[in-house]
Design an enzyme around this catalytic site. Structure first.
Site, PDB file in Angstrom:
ATOM      1  N   LEU A   1      10.991  16.032 -29.039  1.00  0.00           N
ATOM      2  CA  LEU A   1      12.289  16.665 -29.290  1.00  0.00           C
ATOM      3  C   LEU A   1      12.653  17.687 -28.208  1.00  0.00           C
ATOM      4  O   LEU A   1      13.761  18.230 -28.228  1.00  0.00           O
ATOM      5  CB  LEU A   1      12.271  17.372 -30.660  1.00  0.00           C
ATOM      6  CG  LEU A   1      12.717  16.557 -31.883  1.00  0.00           C
ATOM      7  CD1 LEU A   1      11.832  15.343 -32.086  1.00  0.00           C
ATOM      8  CD2 LEU A   1      12.686  17.411 -33.134  1.00  0.00           C
TER       9      LEU A   1
ATOM     10  N   TYR B   1      22.549  15.808 -19.285  1.00  0.00           N
ATOM     11  CA  TYR B   1      22.037  15.531 -20.633  1.00  0.00           C
ATOM     12  C   TYR B   1      22.219  14.049 -20.977  1.00  0.00           C
ATOM     13  O   TYR B   1      21.255  13.367 -21.329  1.00  0.00           O
ATOM     14  CB  TYR B   1      22.798  16.411 -21.614  1.00  0.00           C
ATOM     15  CG  TYR B   1      22.341  16.331 -23.047  1.00  0.00           C
ATOM     16  CD1 TYR B   1      21.131  16.902 -23.454  1.00  0.00           C
ATOM     17  CD2 TYR B   1      23.127  15.704 -24.018  1.00  0.00           C
ATOM     18  CE1 TYR B   1      20.734  16.853 -24.787  1.00  0.00           C
ATOM     19  CE2 TYR B   1      22.733  15.659 -25.347  1.00  0.00           C
ATOM     20  CZ  TYR B   1      21.538  16.235 -25.728  1.00  0.00           C
ATOM     21  OH  TYR B   1      21.137  16.181 -27.053  1.00  0.00           O
TER      22      TYR B   1
HETATM   23  P1  NAD Z   1      17.037  23.079 -29.813  1.00  0.00           P
HETATM   24  O1  NAD Z   1      17.556  23.583 -28.516  1.00  0.00           O
HETATM   25  O2  NAD Z   1      17.080  23.964 -30.990  1.00  0.00           O
HETATM   26  O3  NAD Z   1      15.544  22.560 -29.659  1.00  0.00           O
HETATM   27  C1  NAD Z   1      15.001  22.080 -28.468  1.00  0.00           C
HETATM   28  C2  NAD Z   1      13.661  22.759 -28.247  1.00  0.00           C
HETATM   29  O4  NAD Z   1      13.070  22.235 -27.052  1.00  0.00           O
HETATM   30  C3  NAD Z   1      13.762  24.260 -28.067  1.00  0.00           C
HETATM   31  O5  NAD Z   1      12.831  24.892 -28.914  1.00  0.00           O
HETATM   32  C4  NAD Z   1      13.432  24.485 -26.590  1.00  0.00           C
HETATM   33  O6  NAD Z   1      12.849  25.738 -26.337  1.00  0.00           O
HETATM   34  C5  NAD Z   1      12.519  23.320 -26.313  1.00  0.00           C
HETATM   35  N1  NAD Z   1      12.459  22.890 -24.905  1.00  0.00           N
HETATM   36  C6  NAD Z   1      13.503  22.680 -24.062  1.00  0.00           C
HETATM   37  N2  NAD Z   1      13.042  22.266 -22.868  1.00  0.00           N
HETATM   38  C7  NAD Z   1      11.690  22.202 -22.964  1.00  0.00           C
HETATM   39  C8  NAD Z   1      10.653  21.844 -22.059  1.00  0.00           C
HETATM   40  N3  NAD Z   1      10.924  21.460 -20.808  1.00  0.00           N
HETATM   41  N4  NAD Z   1       9.374  21.916 -22.491  1.00  0.00           N
HETATM   42  C9  NAD Z   1       9.081  22.322 -23.759  1.00  0.00           C
HETATM   43  N5  NAD Z   1      10.017  22.677 -24.650  1.00  0.00           N
HETATM   44  C10 NAD Z   1      11.309  22.609 -24.251  1.00  0.00           C
HETATM   45  O7  NAD Z   1      17.814  21.724 -30.115  1.00  0.00           O
HETATM   46  P2  NAD Z   1      17.844  20.814 -31.416  1.00  0.00           P
HETATM   47  O8  NAD Z   1      19.219  20.810 -31.896  1.00  0.00           O
HETATM   48  O9  NAD Z   1      16.751  21.161 -32.321  1.00  0.00           O
HETATM   49  O10 NAD Z   1      17.547  19.383 -30.757  1.00  0.00           O
HETATM   50  C11 NAD Z   1      16.278  18.779 -30.802  1.00  0.00           C
HETATM   51  C12 NAD Z   1      16.359  17.413 -30.131  1.00  0.00           C
HETATM   52  O11 NAD Z   1      17.296  16.594 -30.822  1.00  0.00           O
HETATM   53  C13 NAD Z   1      16.809  17.482 -28.680  1.00  0.00           C
HETATM   54  O12 NAD Z   1      16.054  16.561 -27.912  1.00  0.00           O
HETATM   55  C14 NAD Z   1      18.251  17.068 -28.732  1.00  0.00           C
HETATM   56  O13 NAD Z   1      18.652  16.462 -27.537  1.00  0.00           O
HETATM   57  C15 NAD Z   1      18.255  16.102 -29.902  1.00  0.00           C
HETATM   58  N6  NAD Z   1      19.586  16.040 -30.540  1.00  0.00           N
HETATM   59  C16 NAD Z   1      20.066  17.081 -31.300  1.00  0.00           C
HETATM   60  C17 NAD Z   1      21.342  16.999 -31.865  1.00  0.00           C
HETATM   61  C18 NAD Z   1      21.920  18.093 -32.718  1.00  0.00           C
HETATM   62  O14 NAD Z   1      23.031  17.969 -33.216  1.00  0.00           O
HETATM   63  N7  NAD Z   1      21.218  19.189 -32.951  1.00  0.00           N
HETATM   64  C19 NAD Z   1      22.120  15.850 -31.644  1.00  0.00           C
HETATM   65  C20 NAD Z   1      21.603  14.826 -30.850  1.00  0.00           C
HETATM   66  C21 NAD Z   1      20.337  14.920 -30.310  1.00  0.00           C
END
Ligand code: NAD
Ligand code: UDP
Ligand code: UDP
Length: 329
Positions: free
Chosen positions: A82, A154
């Site tokens: 994630l 992205y």
């Molecule tokens: P978020 O930003 O809350 O969580 C992402 C986490 O990844 C964070 O804790 C961040 O510190 C960590 N991170 C970022 N880069 C990193 C790296 N290089 N190494 C280690 N950790 C790293 O976002 P979220 O909303 O919880 O999203 C989680 C996943 O779901 C993501 O991959 C996102 O693309 C995907 N997603 C989320 C949504 C949404 O609506 N929230 C929609 C589509 C896809």
């Protein structure tokens, strides 16, 4: 939950990258509750220790500060990948790092999965469809994505990650899962990442103007985070041939203007509406076709918008209260 599933997870060591983020922290909690050992890996770019604070003393929980663009050698049975900033403000802050996280990060996690023979799930996104010409979006639609725009780091990063996952499956037999996640909301969304649900709730709670970009006729479909976590675990445990991408999201589509009206009414706010320019490449419409998830996983969202908003509003009320208390100290 099935009894068998509990027993299965009780023997498992599960890595969640991005586990200190919004969706990741809810997923860690769920996996712990089902008896798994959870290794949460995060570089805290957008995530926070606070999100996993309540798990810190759990004997089956471990938190590791690590950036997945660097190799990681651990022994695990399953990987949920994630890690990646998810909101435009955050993923555009350092676009090169965003692409590195999607591409180098995926290569590292796939290399790890290959070595330890772990099943690995990629958190992909509805953004792989870009600004879609078909509606609703089915998994066989290839998307309409600008390769050189402000969202490309992205969108294209996540598309490349899907390619890598699929090629590690074809070339090396790695058991993969790809979840195309649509807009998700709930407690622990970031207050400052500019996403529409958090922005509108915070604005409404403070009687500040609600900022609508464009005329508010663009649509999104919002899934509550508990439903999303159900979908992710169901996909991870789907039968062995489930390696193709699966949409996960709530098919109930609404306009952004309608969302603003619902939230204003919900919190009984005096906020007015402030129309602002629409950002570049902002998709016009987005709604998942979740037939695949229904058929293959027996999954569909269960939490109503009202129940989801209730819990999310409560969370942000708490956040504003603690900010006020800190300010008063
Ligand atoms: P978020 O930003 O809350 O969580 C992402 C986490 O990844 C964070 O804790 C961040 O510190 C960590 N991170 C970022 N880069 C990193 C790296 N290089 N190494 C280690 N950790 C790293 O976002 P979220 O909303 O919880 O999203 C989680 C996943 O779901 C993501 O991959 C996102 O693309 C995907 N997603 C989320 C949504 C949404 O609506 N929230 C929609 C589509 C896809
Ligand atoms: N990798 C990792 N952890 C492991 C195994 C591999 O982080 O347990 C990384 C490794 O650094 C490599 C990447 O995953 O760069 C891809 O691994 P793979 O075995 O596919 O490729 P190779 O090592 O041959 O480049
Ligand atoms: N949006 C808005 N006001 C805000 C924040 C977002 O009108 O304060 C709009 C944004 O332009 C987009 C939709 O709401 O059309 C969803 O935005 P978000 O960033 O939450 O998600 P994404 O665009 O990635 O689906």
């Amino acid at each position: 939950m099935q009894q068998g599933e509990f027993k299965e997870l009780a023997r498992k060591r599960i890595l969640v990258t991005g586990g200190a983020g919004f969706i990741g922290s809810h997923l860690c909690r769920r996996l712990l509750d089902r008896g798994a050992e959870v290794l949460c890996v995060d570089n805290f770019f957008t995530g926070s220790r606070d999100h996993v604070q309540e798990m810190q003393d759990h004997p089956r929980f471990e938190l590791l500060r690590h950036d997945i663009t660097f190799p990681l050698y651990v022994e695990v049975d399953e990987i949920y990948n994630l890690a990646c900033p998810a909101s435009p403000i955050h993923y555009q802050f350092d676009p090169v790092q965003t692409t590195k996280t999607c591409v180098h990060g995926s290569i590292n996690m796939l290399g790890l999965a290959k070595r330890v023979k772990a099943r690995i799930l990629q958190a992909s996104t509805s953004e792989v469809y870009g600004d879609p010409e078909t509606h609703p979006q089915t998994e066989d639609y290839w998307g309409r994505v600008n390769p050189i725009g402000p969202r490309s780091c992205y969108d294209e990063g996540k598309r490349c990650a899907e390619t890598l996952f699929t090629d590690y499956h074809r070339q090396h037999g790695v058991p993969i899962r790809i979840a195309r996640i649509f807009n998700t909301f709930g407690p622990r969304m970031h207050p400052n990442d500019g996403r529409v649900v958090s922005n509108f709730i915070l604005q409404a709670l403070q009687d500040k103007p609600i900022t609508i970009y464009g005329d508010g006729s663009q649509t999104r479909s919002f899934c509550y985070v508990d439903d999303m976590v159900d979908g992710l675990t169901a996909l991870m445990h789907a039968p062995d041939d489930a390696h193709l991408p699966v949409n996960l999201g709530n098919p109930e589509e609404r306009t952004i203007l309608n969302l603003a009206e619902i939230i204003i009414e919900f919190v009984n706010s005096r906020s007015t509406i402030d129309f602002r320019p629409l950002p570049q490449d902002d998709p016009r419409r987005r709604r998942p076709d979740i037939s695949q998830a229904r058929e293959k996983l027996g999954w569909e969202p269960r939490v109503s918008m009202e129940d989801g908003l209730h819990k999310t509003v409560q969370y942000f009320e708490g956040l504003l209260r603690s900010r006020r208390e800190e300010g008063a100290e």
